[in-house]
Design a protein around this motif. Structure first.
Motif, PDB file in Angstrom:
ATOM      1  N   ARG A   1       0.830  -1.201   0.000  1.00 19.59           N
ATOM      2  CA  ARG A   1       0.000   0.000   0.000  1.00 19.59           C
ATOM      3  C   ARG A   1       0.871   1.259   0.000  1.00 19.59           C
ATOM      4  O   ARG A   1       0.630   2.193  -0.773  1.00 19.59           O
ATOM      5  CB  ARG A   1      -0.921   0.025   1.215  1.00 19.59           C
ATOM      6  CG  ARG A   1      -1.812   1.248   1.229  1.00 19.59           C
ATOM      7  CD  ARG A   1      -2.570   1.398   2.528  1.00 19.59           C
ATOM      8  NE  ARG A   1      -3.373   2.607   2.515  1.00 19.59           N
ATOM      9  CZ  ARG A   1      -2.942   3.787   2.879  1.00 19.59           C
ATOM     10  NH1 ARG A   1      -1.693   3.931   3.282  1.00 19.59           N
ATOM     11  NH2 ARG A   1      -3.727   4.842   2.816  1.00 19.59           N
ATOM     12  N   SER A   2       1.893   1.271   0.862  1.00 18.87           N
ATOM     13  CA  SER A   2       2.704   2.492   0.915  1.00 18.87           C
ATOM     14  C   SER A   2       3.538   2.647  -0.352  1.00 18.87           C
ATOM     15  O   SER A   2       3.823   3.758  -0.782  1.00 18.87           O
ATOM     16  CB  SER A   2       3.568   2.530   2.176  1.00 18.87           C
ATOM     17  OG  SER A   2       4.370   1.397   2.239  1.00 18.87           O
ATOM     18  N   LYS A   3       3.889   1.517  -0.955  1.00 19.01           N
ATOM     19  CA  LYS A   3       4.608   1.596  -2.227  1.00 19.01           C
ATOM     20  C   LYS A   3       3.730   2.257  -3.297  1.00 19.01           C
ATOM     21  O   LYS A   3       4.173   3.102  -4.055  1.00 19.01           O
ATOM     22  CB  LYS A   3       5.012   0.190  -2.685  1.00 19.01           C
ATOM     23  CG  LYS A   3       6.358   0.161  -3.399  1.00 19.01           C
ATOM     24  CD  LYS A   3       6.682  -1.225  -3.876  1.00 19.01           C
ATOM     25  CE  LYS A   3       7.602  -1.969  -2.935  1.00 19.01           C
ATOM     26  NZ  LYS A   3       7.935  -3.328  -3.422  1.00 19.01           N
ATOM     27  N   LEU A   4       2.463   1.844  -3.307  1.00 19.35           N
ATOM     28  CA  LEU A   4       1.518   2.425  -4.270  1.00 19.35           C
ATOM     29  C   LEU A   4       1.321   3.907  -3.993  1.00 19.35           C
ATOM     30  O   LEU A   4       1.279   4.730  -4.912  1.00 19.35           O
ATOM     31  CB  LEU A   4       0.180   1.685  -4.207  1.00 19.35           C
ATOM     32  CG  LEU A   4      -0.926   2.183  -5.130  1.00 19.35           C
ATOM     33  CD1 LEU A   4      -0.484   2.154  -6.577  1.00 19.35           C
ATOM     34  CD2 LEU A   4      -2.176   1.335  -4.966  1.00 19.35           C
ATOM     35  N   ALA A   5       1.224   4.248  -2.707  1.00 18.58           N
ATOM     36  CA  ALA A   5       1.024   5.652  -2.350  1.00 18.58           C
ATOM     37  C   ALA A   5       2.215   6.501  -2.792  1.00 18.58           C
ATOM     38  O   ALA A   5       2.066   7.674  -3.140  1.00 18.58           O
ATOM     39  CB  ALA A   5       0.807   5.786  -0.845  1.00 18.58           C
ATOM     40  N   GLY A   6       3.421   5.887  -2.794  1.00 14.45           N
ATOM     41  CA  GLY A   6       4.616   6.646  -3.144  1.00 14.45           C
ATOM     42  C   GLY A   6       4.931   6.660  -4.630  1.00 14.45           C
ATOM     43  O   GLY A   6       5.748   7.458  -5.085  1.00 14.45           O
ATOM     44  N   ALA A   7       4.294   5.771  -5.392  1.00 14.79           N
ATOM     45  CA  ALA A   7       4.621   5.659  -6.817  1.00 14.79           C
ATOM     46  C   ALA A   7       4.179   6.917  -7.570  1.00 14.79           C
ATOM     47  O   ALA A   7       3.106   7.449  -7.312  1.00 14.79           O
ATOM     48  CB  ALA A   7       3.961   4.423  -7.404  1.00 14.79           C
ATOM     49  N   LYS A   8       5.017   7.351  -8.498  1.00 16.37           N
ATOM     50  CA  LYS A   8       4.713   8.592  -9.211  1.00 16.37           C
ATOM     51  C   LYS A   8       4.378   8.365 -10.687  1.00 16.37           C
ATOM     52  O   LYS A   8       3.408   8.897 -11.198  1.00 16.37           O
ATOM     53  CB  LYS A   8       5.899   9.565  -9.094  1.00 16.37           C
ATOM     54  CG  LYS A   8       6.067  10.144  -7.709  1.00 16.37           C
ATOM     55  CD  LYS A   8       5.041  11.252  -7.429  1.00 16.37           C
ATOM     56  CE  LYS A   8       5.099  11.718  -5.978  1.00 16.37           C
ATOM     57  NZ  LYS A   8       4.332  10.842  -5.067  1.00 16.37           N
ATOM     58  N   THR A   9       5.206   7.590 -11.376  1.00 17.17           N
ATOM     59  CA  THR A   9       4.973   7.414 -12.811  1.00 17.17           C
ATOM     60  C   THR A   9       3.935   6.326 -13.059  1.00 17.17           C
ATOM     61  O   THR A   9       3.735   5.453 -12.207  1.00 17.17           O
ATOM     62  CB  THR A   9       6.277   6.992 -13.515  1.00 17.17           C
ATOM     63  OG1 THR A   9       6.624   5.688 -13.045  1.00 17.17           O
ATOM     64  CG2 THR A   9       7.408   7.953 -13.231  1.00 17.17           C
ATOM     65  N   PRO A  10       3.249   6.379 -14.187  1.00 23.33           N
ATOM     66  CA  PRO A  10       2.262   5.342 -14.495  1.00 23.33           C
ATOM     67  C   PRO A  10       2.839   3.942 -14.388  1.00 23.33           C
ATOM     68  O   PRO A  10       2.180   3.030 -13.892  1.00 23.33           O
ATOM     69  CB  PRO A  10       1.855   5.662 -15.933  1.00 23.33           C
ATOM     70  CG  PRO A  10       2.121   7.102 -16.093  1.00 23.33           C
ATOM     71  CD  PRO A  10       3.282   7.427 -15.214  1.00 23.33           C
ATOM     72  N   GLN A  11       4.110   3.783 -14.831  1.00 22.13           N
ATOM     73  CA  GLN A  11       4.700   2.454 -14.805  1.00 22.13           C
ATOM     74  C   GLN A  11       4.879   1.940 -13.373  1.00 22.13           C
ATOM     75  O   GLN A  11       4.513   0.808 -13.064  1.00 22.13           O
ATOM     76  CB  GLN A  11       6.056   2.491 -15.513  1.00 22.13           C
ATOM     77  CG  GLN A  11       6.235   1.368 -16.500  1.00 22.13           C
ATOM     78  CD  GLN A  11       7.325   1.689 -17.492  1.00 22.13           C
ATOM     79  OE1 GLN A  11       8.352   2.286 -17.145  1.00 22.13           O
ATOM     80  NE2 GLN A  11       7.128   1.297 -18.731  1.00 22.13           N
ATOM     81  N   ASP A  12       5.394   2.810 -12.501  1.00 19.51           N
ATOM     82  CA  ASP A  12       5.564   2.421 -11.095  1.00 19.51           C
ATOM     83  C   ASP A  12       4.224   2.147 -10.444  1.00 19.51           C
ATOM     84  O   ASP A  12       4.060   1.198  -9.678  1.00 19.51           O
ATOM     85  CB  ASP A  12       6.281   3.536 -10.312  1.00 19.51           C
ATOM     86  CG  ASP A  12       7.734   3.655 -10.712  1.00 19.51           C
ATOM     87  OD1 ASP A  12       8.199   2.773 -11.458  1.00 19.51           O
ATOM     88  OD2 ASP A  12       8.388   4.634 -10.281  1.00 19.51           O
ATOM     89  N   GLN A  13       3.255   3.000 -10.763  1.00 15.17           N
ATOM     90  CA  GLN A  13       1.931   2.816 -10.182  1.00 15.17           C
ATOM     91  C   GLN A  13       1.324   1.483 -10.620  1.00 15.17           C
ATOM     92  O   GLN A  13       0.739   0.767  -9.807  1.00 15.17           O
ATOM     93  CB  GLN A  13       1.006   3.957 -10.608  1.00 15.17           C
ATOM     94  CG  GLN A  13       1.257   5.237  -9.836  1.00 15.17           C
ATOM     95  CD  GLN A  13       0.434   6.391 -10.367  1.00 15.17           C
ATOM     96  OE1 GLN A  13       0.195   6.482 -11.567  1.00 15.17           O
ATOM     97  NE2 GLN A  13       0.000   7.245  -9.479  1.00 15.17           N
TER      98      GLN A  13
END
Lengths: 269, 193
Positions: free
Chosen positions: B79-91
């Protein structure tokens, strides 16, 4: 020289357009038959149920502009019911174009892997009245138990009527119908046991008297379509409900251009 | 005087011609750019809704299965990884990871019939899988728009205009290839080219 570049560029662009437009039309989705709101491609619903739900949908659309469509299929072609349902809502345009107030009750009946899947898909316009959790409850309490018991008519008509009433209330339209009864819990309630004992006694007494042929009244007839051709002795109602054709004479459903963002809930059954 | 007139007319004609060609192309690029952004906003809405639902889910599960620490940490981390992701690919990657963790939670939950039957839990799971499906739909829509935009940007004369006005290439919201353990969701065939 420049001219050649331009020509090549234009040709290339044209080819790109051509290639991409050819590849985007891949999925094979059924088309609505004869404009009915109940599209029973799997042939599991009785004519009575189809007619009743068709009529209700027609009234609902006239009263509120919302559209409820029922779709049964044999296979989802490898898709899951959620994305299949969304694609159907978009392709058929269920619901109004501006309001996106369409609902699709979809179930697949095939034996292939991934079938026996079920999803009630909702357009954005009705997501407020029909949040995912609420639909999940309708599925758990009404639709799935009935489907598992083989009561397909009851499964669809109960879920349908609950949703119908919710939509009617959402638009403050006074066309609500009586809410369906909850299906029996699995296992035998004391009342069921008493009823079964009485039924066994009646049958036993009829057999012991030697007659037995004159029995087939009311309650029995209604269920004969469940057994297909087997119960041919029961009279003229036999299996007429399983046909693919009947019941769509009302017409009425034409897509209003509605869309869905993928709201709703589903179950495997 | 007359000698000067002809070249001027020719130059003006060329400029008008170019403008006539460029302006509509420029406008359709702007249009496509806006479409991509609005579809992307829809993905982000659903991702946000997902982030908001997770803490409720964690609390409900804790009430029944407090010692299932491992899976709970996994969910909290993704969850926190998703919250921190910025680019579409990371998300997209973080979202798939969260989906995987949630499907493992469903396996764990099998051991707790009370939790499985809990109305609150069922509702949360329905809403979570609903957002999952909405994300699937939104990303398909988004990827389609990106495809159209990138195509416009690369084809002639869009490529010249894109270079002049700095229209950047858009990233696909692409599914992670090893997210096979996620519940089956069809993203359509349009996002992989």
């Amino acid at each position: 020289m420049k001219k050649i570049h331009l020509v090549i560029g234009l040709l290339f662009a044209w080819m790109l357009v051509f290639i991409t437009s050819a590849t985007t039309q891949a999925a094979t989705l059924p088309k609505p038959e004869q404009g009915g709101y109940v599209q029973d491609f799997a042939g599991v619903l009785s004519t009575d149920t189809k007619n009743e739900l068709n009529e209700l949908s027609k009234k609902l659309e006239q009263g509120t502009g919302a559209q409820i469509v029922v779709l049964t299929v044999d296979t989802l072609d490898g898709m899951d019911a959620a994305s299949y349902g969304t694609k159907i809502i978009r392709k058929w345009g269920i619901g109004g174009k501006e309001k996106n107030n369409g609902v699709l009750i979809l179930a697949s009946f095939g034996d292939a892997e991934g079938d026996r899947d079920l999803h009630i898909t909702v357009g954005q316009g009705l997501e407020g009245a029909l949040p995912d959790g609420k639909i999940g409850r309708i599925l758990d309490e009404y639709m799935v138990p009935n489907l598992r018991e083989g009561n397909y008519d009851a499964a669809f008509s109960s879920a349908y009527k609950l949703i119908y009433n919710i939509v009617a209330e959402e638009y403050n339209w006074d066309g609500t119908v009586e809410n369906p009864e909850k299906p029996e819990e699995e296992g035998f309630s004391p009342l069921m046991i008493i009823l079964i004992v009485i039924a066994v006694l009646i049958v036993y007494s009829m057999i012991s008297k030697g007659g037995g042929g004159s029995g087939g009244s009311g309650g029995r007839r209604r269920r004969t379509y469940d057994y297909g051709g087997m119960g041919s002795g029961w009279g003229s109602f036999n299996s007429s409900g399983r046909g693919r054709s009947g019941g769509s004479g009302f017409g009425g459903f034409t897509g209003g251009g509605g869309s869905s963002a993928g709201g709703g809930a589903g179950r495997k059954w | 005087m007359k000698k000067l007139m002809t070249p001027i007319i020719v130059i003006v004609a060329i400029i008008v011609f170019l403008a006539l060609m460029i302006v509509p192309k420029y406008n359709s690029l702007v249009n496509a750019d806006e479409q991509v952004d609005s579809k992307y906003a829809q993905i982000e809405n659903q991702l946000q809704r997902r982030l908001d639902l997770i803490p409720n889910l964690v609390n409900t599960v804790k009430g029944y299965a407090s010692h299932e620490k491992e899976i709970m940490t996994e969910i909290a981390e993704s969850r926190s990884k998703l919250a921190g992701a910025k680019t579409p690919q990371d998300q997209a990657a973080a979202n798939d990871e969260l989906t995987g963790a949630l499907s493992r939670l469903l396996v764990v939950v099998e051991k707790y019939p009370d939790l499985k039957a809990d109305a609150n839990f069922r509702q949360l799971m329905d809403e979570l899988s609903g957002t999952e499906n909405r994300i699937a739909v939104a990303r398909e829509d988004y990827n389609e728009e990106v495809q159209g935009y990138n195509k416009l940007r690369r084809s002639f004369p869009g490529n010249i205009i894109a270079g002049m006005f700095n229209f950047e290439k858009k990233e696909y919201f692409k599914a992670n290839p090893n997210a096979a353990d996620a519940p089956a969701v069809d993203f359509g065939g349009n996002d992989t080219k």
